[in-house]
Design an enzyme around this catalytic site. Structure first.
Site, PDB file in Angstrom:
ATOM      1  N   GLN A  80       0.813  -1.215   0.000  1.00  0.00           N
ATOM      2  CA  GLN A  80       0.000   0.000   0.000  1.00  0.00           C
ATOM      3  C   GLN A  80       0.852   1.273   0.000  1.00  0.00           C
ATOM      4  O   GLN A  80       2.055   1.242   0.253  1.00  0.00           O
ATOM      5  CB  GLN A  80      -0.920   0.001   1.217  1.00  0.00           C
ATOM      6  CG  GLN A  80      -1.993  -1.081   1.160  1.00  0.00           C
ATOM      7  CD  GLN A  80      -3.092  -0.851   2.171  1.00  0.00           C
ATOM      8  OE1 GLN A  80      -3.106  -1.460   3.230  1.00  0.00           O
ATOM      9  NE2 GLN A  80      -4.024   0.021   1.835  1.00  0.00           N
ATOM     10  N   HIS A  81       0.187   2.387  -0.293  1.00  0.00           N
ATOM     11  CA  HIS A  81       0.684   3.752  -0.076  1.00  0.00           C
ATOM     12  C   HIS A  81       1.718   4.251  -1.085  1.00  0.00           C
ATOM     13  O   HIS A  81       2.042   5.439  -1.077  1.00  0.00           O
ATOM     14  CB  HIS A  81       1.299   3.913   1.329  1.00  0.00           C
ATOM     15  CG  HIS A  81       0.504   3.320   2.435  1.00  0.00           C
ATOM     16  ND1 HIS A  81      -0.837   3.555   2.603  1.00  0.00           N
ATOM     17  CD2 HIS A  81       0.874   2.483   3.447  1.00  0.00           C
ATOM     18  CE1 HIS A  81      -1.268   2.901   3.675  1.00  0.00           C
ATOM     19  NE2 HIS A  81      -0.261   2.238   4.193  1.00  0.00           N
ATOM     20  N   ASP A 238      -2.625  -5.206   0.299  1.00  0.00           N
ATOM     21  CA  ASP A 238      -2.137  -6.538   0.655  1.00  0.00           C
ATOM     22  C   ASP A 238      -2.791  -7.093   1.913  1.00  0.00           C
ATOM     23  O   ASP A 238      -3.130  -8.284   1.979  1.00  0.00           O
ATOM     24  CB  ASP A 238      -0.615  -6.539   0.782  1.00  0.00           C
ATOM     25  CG  ASP A 238      -0.063  -5.424   1.649  1.00  0.00           C
ATOM     26  OD1 ASP A 238      -0.840  -4.643   2.241  1.00  0.00           O
ATOM     27  OD2 ASP A 238       1.175  -5.319   1.733  1.00  0.00           O
TER      28      ASP A 238
END
Length: 486
Positions: A80-81, A238
């Protein structure tokens, strides 16, 4: 019919192929490297994700050509991110700034100054790991790149773009950008404007179980699927995909993941928020579901780090066995060194990108086994801190599975149970994780039902807390916390 799940991880891309009964038919993986060109920086080349995806898929195709020919869906999961910036022609403008990059601390403060009700809008505190402050950093330090940015994609969504030509994301991953109205499951114009962005630069949003795009004719042909328009599910971040993979989809269902980072995840039927304690409040990958999450940035990666330092990279299992033998003596365990596990800063509960790691209490009697024990104990205490935050946010798990590569160690699993006070259930297939969940989302997008697809796996082994270790571990965890404060 078969279903492909692809997980764009930090250290590798994994692909799994499931049949219609969710039996694993084939799997493949390809390694990824992280670039750290400056202190606090952590980057990857998006082209490496695509190269690794092609390699992982090629391994699956080679292992199961007949099942591959019956492919009915694709699901995507990813770290992520990460901020992947594209220009108007879809070209990548710079390396992706990853989730564990800590350069944008000043920009986090700037965001909260620009939007007085920032944490209420975003349901989360601004942290360097999230996507929004990264874009402020780019605007400030690389203005020529920022000016060309026509689209911001998360890692798995960039792979979707390569698969389909469409720019699409979904709720669970997008909640980690700090641009999403988490309760409303839509982009927030005020949060985007605070970064000098608009919704035109954001991908279209779908639910993780919905069809997001179709495999392009070009990719289908190169993958031996000419004439097939394979649906690609929205997928998920995830951790949300890992939850789907083990059936953690109802309120109170939780898991503890020992991967590169350590995560405690709890599904909820309503949004939860405790931003001042760094509780992550995100959408789930399924409609009308949310989750609370707490993250320790260094988990299995800390064990890999110490194994490299002591020359045991090729035998981490052996190093763990030596650590277990070392602390079989209660006296040696009580006098083992204490490790502060913040090798890449820390997220929950400190929100401190500048936090550092270190040993305390080392003596001449301590060798590699003592240091390895201290490392996994320190990570376990960090995850106990994460659980404390979830409890404070009224999002404690009522059941908790243990997943990720670290779940293979019974010694570490028991230590985690003792440190957190949770009973940890290790499911069959716990190592498949997010890629398996991504394949399940693909099955849903292809017409499957949640009750039939998102079942819980059989439990391979359970680890209940050992009350006899409680006092010793409480004393040692207090020393670790004092070490951070010092």
């Amino acid at each position: 019919m078969s279903h492909l799940g692809i997980d764009i991880g930090t250290s590798s891309v994994k692909a799994v192929l499931l049949d219609e009964n969710q039996t694993l038919v084939a799997e493949g993986s390809a390694a990824l490297a992280v670039d750290r060109p400056r202190p606090l920086w952590s980057e990857q080349d998006p082209e490496a994700w695509w190269t690794a995806t092609e390699a992982a898929v090629a391994a699956v195709r080679a292992a199961a050509p007949k099942a591959w020919g019956a492919l009915a869906s694709i699901g995507l999961s990813g770290q992520q991110h990460g901020a992947t910036l594209l220009d108007a022609e879809g070209r990548v403008l710079r390396p992706c700034i990853l989730w564990n990059d800590g350069r944008s601390g000043a920009e986090c403060r700037e965001l909260t100054e620009r939007v007085p009700d920032f944490t209420k809008r975003a349901s989360n505190i601004a942290m360097p790991g999230f996507t929004a402050p990264k874009l402020l950093w780019v605007a400030k330090h690389e203005p020529e790149i920022f000016a060309k940015t026509a689209m911001v994609l998360l890692p798995k969504d960039h792979v979707r773009y390569r698969l389909s030509g469409d720019t699409v994301s979904e709720m669970s991953d997008s909640a980690g950008t700090l641009w999403l109205d988490v309760a409303g499951r839509r982009w927030d114009a005020t949060l985007l404007d605070a970064c000098g962005l608009s919704e035109r630069q954001m991908p279209r949003l779908v639910e993780g179980s919905e069809v997001s795009a179709l495999l392009s004719e070009t990719v289908a042909a190169s993958w031996g699927l000419s004439g097939r328009r394979i649906p690609i599910a929205g997928g998920g971040g995830d951790n949300a995909c890992s939850a789907v993979g083990i059936g953690a989809t109802r309120g109170g269902d939780g898991f503890l993941s020992l991967g590169t980072s350590g995560v405690i995840f709890v599904a909820t039927d309503h949004p939860v928020a405790l931003p001042e304690r760094t509780l992550h409040a995100f959408c789930h990958a399924l409609p009308k579901r949310w989750h609370g999450m707490a993250v320790a940035l260094s988990a299995a990666s800390a064990l890999s780090w110490i194994a490299g330092i002591v020359g045991a990279s090729g035998d981490i299992g052996g190093l763990l066995a030596r650590a277990e033998a070392f602390v079989a003596d209660p006296v040696r365990r009580a006098h083992a060194p204490v490790f502060l596990p913040y090798l890449t800063g820390e997220r929950t509960p400190h929100n401190d990108p500048h936090a550092t790691a270190g040993f305390a209490g080392l003596t001449a009697e301590h060798g590699a086994e003592a240091m390895a024990y201290a490392v996994i104990e320190g990570v376990s205490f960090a995850l106990a801190d994460c659980l404390d935050v979830l409890v404070a946010g009224n999002a404690a798990p009522t059941s908790c599975m243990l997943v990720g590569g670290g779940s293979r160690s019974a010694f570490w699993a028991q230590l985690l149970a003792d440190a957190t006070g949770l009973t940890l259930d290790v499911p069959q297939g716990s190592e498949l994780g997010a890629a398996f969940g991504a394949a399940r989302l693909g099955m849903l997008a292809a017409g499957g039902t949640e009750d039939a697809v998102c079942t819980k796996p059989p439990i391979k082994r359970s680890f209940a807390p050992d009350a006899g270790q409680k006092d010793l571990l409480a004393e040692r965890s207090a020393r670790m916390r004092a070490l951070y404060r010092a």
